[in-house]
Design an enzyme around this catalytic site. Structure first.
Site, PDB file in Angstrom:
ATOM      1  N   SER A 246       0.821  -1.208   0.000  1.00 48.74           N
ATOM      2  CA  SER A 246       0.000   0.000   0.000  1.00 48.74           C
ATOM      3  C   SER A 246       0.858   1.264   0.000  1.00 48.74           C
ATOM      4  CB  SER A 246      -0.914   0.007   1.229  1.00 48.74           C
ATOM      5  OG  SER A 246      -1.630   1.226   1.306  1.00 48.74           O
ATOM      6  N   LYS A 301     -13.782  -4.824   5.948  1.00 48.36           N
ATOM      7  CA  LYS A 301     -14.604  -3.623   6.002  1.00 48.36           C
ATOM      8  C   LYS A 301     -15.943  -3.864   6.695  1.00 48.36           C
ATOM      9  CE  LYS A 301     -12.382  -1.555   1.964  1.00 48.36           C
ATOM     10  NZ  LYS A 301     -12.567  -0.871   0.669  1.00 48.36           N
ATOM     11  N   ASP A 337     -15.121   4.990   0.207  1.00 53.09           N
ATOM     12  CA  ASP A 337     -15.199   4.355  -1.113  1.00 53.09           C
ATOM     13  C   ASP A 337     -16.159   5.082  -2.055  1.00 53.09           C
ATOM     14  OD1 ASP A 337     -13.311   2.320  -0.714  1.00 53.09           O
ATOM     15  OD2 ASP A 337     -14.763   1.076   0.343  1.00 53.09           O
ATOM     16  N   GLY A 361     -17.436  -6.585  -8.703  1.00 53.69           N
ATOM     17  CA  GLY A 361     -16.913  -6.832  -7.374  1.00 53.69           C
ATOM     18  C   GLY A 361     -17.855  -6.250  -6.335  1.00 53.69           C
ATOM     19  N   GLY A 364     -16.646  -4.600   0.085  1.00 52.04           N
ATOM     20  CA  GLY A 364     -16.869  -3.273   0.632  1.00 52.04           C
ATOM     21  C   GLY A 364     -16.541  -2.169  -0.349  1.00 52.04           C
ATOM     22  N   ALA A 365     -15.439  -2.310  -1.116  1.00 49.48           N
ATOM     23  CA  ALA A 365     -15.056  -1.277  -2.071  1.00 49.48           C
ATOM     24  C   ALA A 365     -16.073  -1.163  -3.194  1.00 49.48           C
ATOM     25  CB  ALA A 365     -13.674  -1.578  -2.634  1.00 49.48           C
TER      26      ALA A 365
END
Length: 494
Positions: A246, A301, A337, A361, A364-365
């Protein structure tokens, strides 16, 4: 409850970044020069590389050179005879600034007589079967301290967050400036990076080798304030299964430094989010470093939302949170998001009106991205490989759902890819019209397979870095109340 205070770190305090060389030096000259500019030292893993003469390294390094001949019982590969080992250590003591001596094995009268205290780095490596309680570590250090040395190093193996805190508690208790202690293992990176604020004189990063447990020297120096140890009053964490890649630590820590804000943002890799987060929150506060906020990556998440006492409306609607902020009444959950995708599209000047959208998808995102599009008048179709998660997300948001195997990309003019897949194409791009807009939430050290393929087809692409900048700025505001400076993309992502 009265919080403990950390050892005082005077203004302008520093620690020494040490690069542990795992590969041939001629392959890593750039990293060594970066380390040298930071005033760092170099630890040479002679058990892996053989005995490298310091003259070979001095073209790139002016800092201290440390010789390490780590045995198999200490996480190394040296398995030679005692006599051979003694000869190599004594020869190294004539050429290197420091020689790492393993407690017990190398602290024989002959070796101690030949290597004076100012050339000794006395080290102990605790296997996973060794007790890692504060009491056990204090007893171990008491044994080590009976042998004079310039530096002492204790490395434990932590299987849990509680065990990862033990070296930090040791440093806090000792309050010395010649002891470095940290853990390796799943939750170790957080403590390794925080240790200098508790008096550790060294912080280690790897040069060469492949492991997520030890940050590369490049990341160590670019993502964190080292060699400086600025005042820290607030800790923030990045929790997820794999957070080593990240760029969030770089963005947040650079912003703290630019603004003079007393914060530090650390990775918290874990496979047990709820337990790890609660343990670190309590344990770090007791050391004088309150964990006051954090960002949460998939697949935690939903768990982050359950952890919170209060949730924002956006997080509640998405059924997931990627930000936790400590308040007087407990944790408050947010999701950034939704703003990430629409914010990146807006910054690129892309109009949403009239677009038919799909979000691939439904974690959570993906749910957050869909919620954001809904707020701006776009009703996306949800796409997911697994029907259970896809159907649940569709019911939660009141949207249509299409299984991935029935997804027809060319029917949509805006597609958001919100799965963690980076190396493969989740869906085909061959029939997409040229005016299709693709948003890929994934990012890494190189472009994802989707971004590569889309650019070859000359499609308009919003990559994960652009989304991350929007999301990180919003997260920064939620956690600190400040505005994040706008930093350029890392060179390899430009």
């Amino acid at each position: 409850m009265t919080r403990a205070h950390p050892p005082s770190v005077h203004k302008g305090a520093t620690c020494t970044p040490v690069g542990t060389l795992h590969g041939p030096p001629w392959r890593h000259t750039e990293d060594m020069r970066l380390l040298d500019r930071a005033g760092g030292g170099l630890a040479v893993r002679a058990d892996l590389l053989g005995d490298i003469h310091p003259a070979v390294l001095r073209d790139h390094m002016s800092g201290e050179l440390i010789y390490s001949l780590r045995t198999t019982g200490s996480g190394g590969v040296y398995a030679g005879s005692t006599e051979q080992r003694e000869r190599r250590l004594l020869a190294a003591a004539k050429r290197y600034d420091l020689v790492e001596l393993e407690i017990g094995r190398d602290t024989t009268p002959a070796i101690l007589a030949a290597i004076p205290p100012h050339h000794r780095l006395l080290a102990w490596y605790g296997p996973s079967t060794t007790s890692t309680s504060l009491t056990a570590l204090l007893a171990r250090f008491s044994q080590m301290a009976g042998i004079p040395a310039r530096h002492y190093s204790l490395t434990t193996h932590a299987a849990t967050a509680e065990q990862a805190l033990a070296p930090l508690r040791l440093l806090h208790k000792l309050n010395r400036t010649n002891v470095t202690a940290f853990s390796v293992g799943e939750t170790g990176p957080c403590g390794r990076l925080l240790a200098p604020w508790l008096g550790a004189p060294m912080v280690y990063g790897r040069i060469g080798g492949r492991t997520d447990e030890v940050p590369s020297i490049n990341r160590l120096l670019r993502d964190y304030p080292f060699p400086a140890v600025p005042q820290v009053r607030h800790l923030f964490g990045l929790a997820g299964r794999s957070v080593a890649g990240s760029f969030s630590p770089r963005l947040h820590n650079r912003a703290y430094r630019a603004l003079g804000y007393p914060g530090l943002y650390l990775p918290i890799p874990t496979t047990d989010f709820l337990s790890t987060w609660r343990t670190f929150a309590d344990g770090l506060a007791a050391l004088g470093f309150p964990l006051v906020g954090g960002t949460i990556e998939a697949p935690y998440k939903e768990a982050a939302l359950r952890l919170a006492e209060v949730a924002s409306g956006a997080a509640a609607r998405a059924g997931a949170a990627n930000v936790l902020v400590r308040t007087e009444s407990g944790w408050r959950a947010h999701t950034t998001d939704p703003i990430g995708v629409v914010g990146a599209l807006g910054r690129a000047g892309i109009q949403l009106t009239g677009r038919k959208a799909a979000v691939v998808g439904c974690g959570g995102a993906g749910r957050g991205a869909a919620a954001g599009l809904l707020r701006f008048g776009v009703t996306p179709t949800l796409v997911n490989r697994g029907q259970d998660r896809g159907g649940r997300a569709a019911r939660l948001l009141g949207l249509d759902y299409v299984p991935l195997h029935r997804f027809t990309p060319e029917d949509y003019s805006l597609i958001v890819h919100a799965t963690p897949v980076r190396e493969d194409l989740v869906f085909s791009l061959g029939q997409l019209p040229r005016d299709t807009i693709l948003v890929d939430l994934a990012y890494g050290r190189r472009p994802t397979a989707l971004v590569d393929a889309a650019r070859r087809l000359r499609l308009r692409v919003i990559d994960g870095w652009e989304v991350l900048r929007i999301v990180a700025a919003r997260q920064f505001r939620l956690m600190t109340g400040r505005s994040m400076p706008n930093f350029p993309a890392p060179e390899h992502l430009r």
